[in-house]
Design an enzyme around this catalytic site. Structure first.
Site, PDB file in Angstrom:
ATOM      1  N   ASP A   1       1.901  -3.773  -9.007  1.00  0.00           N
ATOM      2  CA  ASP A   1       3.329  -3.437  -8.984  1.00  0.00           C
ATOM      3  C   ASP A   1       3.654  -2.400 -10.061  1.00  0.00           C
ATOM      4  O   ASP A   1       4.388  -1.428  -9.808  1.00  0.00           O
ATOM      5  CB  ASP A   1       4.150  -4.703  -9.202  1.00  0.00           C
ATOM      6  CG  ASP A   1       5.476  -4.675  -8.463  1.00  0.00           C
ATOM      7  OD1 ASP A   1       5.639  -3.828  -7.573  1.00  0.00           O
ATOM      8  OD2 ASP A   1       6.357  -5.495  -8.775  1.00  0.00           O
TER       9      ASP A   1
ATOM     10  N   ASP B   1       7.703  -9.781  -4.073  1.00  0.00           N
ATOM     11  CA  ASP B   1       8.337 -10.354  -5.263  1.00  0.00           C
ATOM     12  C   ASP B   1       8.808 -11.783  -5.025  1.00  0.00           C
ATOM     13  O   ASP B   1       9.197 -12.482  -5.965  1.00  0.00           O
ATOM     14  CB  ASP B   1       9.525  -9.484  -5.690  1.00  0.00           C
ATOM     15  CG  ASP B   1       9.105  -8.049  -5.977  1.00  0.00           C
ATOM     16  OD1 ASP B   1       7.973  -7.867  -6.458  1.00  0.00           O
ATOM     17  OD2 ASP B   1       9.898  -7.130  -5.705  1.00  0.00           O
TER      18      ASP B   1
END
Length: 471
Positions: free
Chosen positions: A321, A374
């Site tokens: 990420d 997420d």
């Protein structure tokens, strides 16, 4: 870019970049000062609303110059001005086009911005829009002799405006309204996103509590019931476990209940309707429903066996990420993760692997969003701790599930706080979520002496329920 009538909520693709540029140059102006006392205007992110033949169309973003008049924050304090192209188009000499009372448009180049502003003002223009030679917009500098006589606002707009307005103005009357609305510090949409994310993980963790009999589960799995169909059928079948069900025999599929078939047809119609209307302003509702149903199913099918696997998975996702949000711009000249999420360079056709909610009180519109990863990556760990607590017969306070739910909610809060502190620039949510979930688990387990047990844990119920689905 075109100007369809009634499209009131479209956001220019340059808006996020423009907002950051405006802020950076504003800070630079305060820190470094200016050579001219008439070149100290704060750089504003300008909204240019467009009317075509009296009907309100879309709007686009621009940047104001550090000289000339500043724009008001409220649109009712400024009049609509007819759009007129300067002639010559570079705006460096007196225009043969009548500019009186208009918003003059000229292209960048051949002379400095101050000269263009003086020429437009001398022709009677009430504002000047400078069309850039590229799609990005930049600060209009103060090169040239800046005098206190420049009293009109000067705004730079993207390159595509030239062709779009030329086509529209060929047979229609175009009016422009220029102002600089203030963006709210926090939009209420983040509250809905936070609630949906936390609620999805919580529901997936407790989904087994709404479970169904093994016989019914086997029948549903054999009929390949997934996604939205499974989410509807699970509580319905549990509620009506002893109710008589009519069945029909279908080719290939075999025997299925009439109820299951009806729910399946409803789900297909729902998904097709969303796909057809995915560009509509209300499509986010259907996208969120389908996405939440899919994630709950994923968190039921893919189950972490222990903390050892969770540590490897979440640490890899953590660095993944960060790379695609913060490091990829150094390689690809833009954040690939943010570009994909917003459908940049694809005509706005974004991959629907995220939850999104429209900004409700932001005059610039747009969406706040969170990617499925997420929710899923921390969710795999949280659902594991729920199963661990249940099988270990741990109380709420001495278990891990409640602490991780609190940690996940707090991590999301830190993510949105980071968005605010970074002026709306996209954030890698796992940068905050992994320490607040995996970090909390490891620290608590070390304090309680459970780390070894969690590290090599093997769930008997996971193996019985879904022996092939462990990660």
């Amino acid at each position: 870019m075109s100007f369809p009538l009634g499209n009131r909520r479209r956001v220019s693709a340059t808006l996020p970049f423009s907002f950051l540029v405006a802020l950076s140059f504003a800070v630079a102006a305060i820190a470094g000062g200016s050579k001219s006392p008439y070149c100290n205007n704060p750089v504003q992110l300008a909204m240019v609303k467009i009317w075509v033949d009296g009907d309100e169309g879309e709007y686009l973003a621009g940047l104001t110059a550090s000289f000339g008049a500043t724009l008001p924050e409220e649109k009712n304090k400024v009049p609509k001005l007819p759009a007129v192209f300067s002639n010559p188009l570079n705006g460096c000499s007196s225009s043969s086009s009548k500019l009186s009372g208009s918003a003059a448009l000229s292209v960048r180049g051949d002379c400095d911005f101050v000269t263009k502003a003086k020429v437009a003002q001398s022709g009677g223009a009430q504002a000047l829009l400078v069309i850039n030679d590229k799609e990005e917009i930049e600060q209009i500098d103060c090169s040239g002799d800046v005098s206190p006589n420049i009293s009109i606002p000067v705004v730079m707009v993207p390159k595509s405006v030239r062709d779009d307005l030329t086509k529209t103005m060929a047979n229609k009357r175009v009016e422009l309204l220029l102002y600089a609305p203030t963006r709210p510090i926090v939009d209420i949409s983040v509250v809905f996103l936070w609630a949906m994310s936390v609620g999805t993980v919580f529901t997936a963790s407790l989904w087994q509590e709404f479970g169904i009999s093994e016989q019914t589960e086997k029948r549903l799995n054999e009929s390949s019931s997934k996604g939205m169909h499974n989410i509807i059928m699970t509580p319905v079948t549990r509620k009506c476990r002893n109710c008589p069900q009519k069945t029909v025999r279908l080719p290939v599929i075999g025997e299925v209940s009439v109820l299951s078939l009806g729910v399946f047809l409803f789900c297909v119609i729902f998904a097709v309707a969303w796909a057809v209307h995915r560009r509509a302003s209300y499509s986010w509702v259907g996208q969120n429903i389908l996405g939440i149903c899919m994630m709950i199913n994923v968190l039921q099918l893919a189950r972490l066996p222990n903390i050892k696997v969770a540590t490897v998975l979440l640490c890899l996702a953590f660095f993944y990420d960060i790379f695609w949000v913060f490091i990829s711009p150094l390689i690809f000249q833009q954040s690939v993760m943010i570009a994909v999420a917003k459908g940049k360079n694809t005509g706005g056709e974004a991959i629907p692997m995220l939850l999104r909610v429209p900004r409700l009180i932001d005059p610039w519109g747009g969406y706040n969003m969170i990617g499925f990863g997420d929710i899923l990556f921390p969710g795999l760990l949280i659902t594991f701790t729920y199963r661990f607590d249940r099988e270990s017969k741990k109380s709420m306070g001495k278990g891990y599930f409640v602490w991780l739910m609190v940690g996940y909610g707090f991590g999301l809060f830190l993510t949105y706080l980071g968005l605010y502190l970074m002026n709306g620039n996209g954030q890698p949510a796992l940068l905050y979520l992994v320490p607040c979930t995996l970090g909390v688990t490891v620290v608590l387990a070390a304090i309680r002496g459970d780390l070894k047990a969690l590290w090599g844990y093997s769930s008997k119920s996971s193996a019985m329920i879904n022996p092939t689905a462990e990660v």
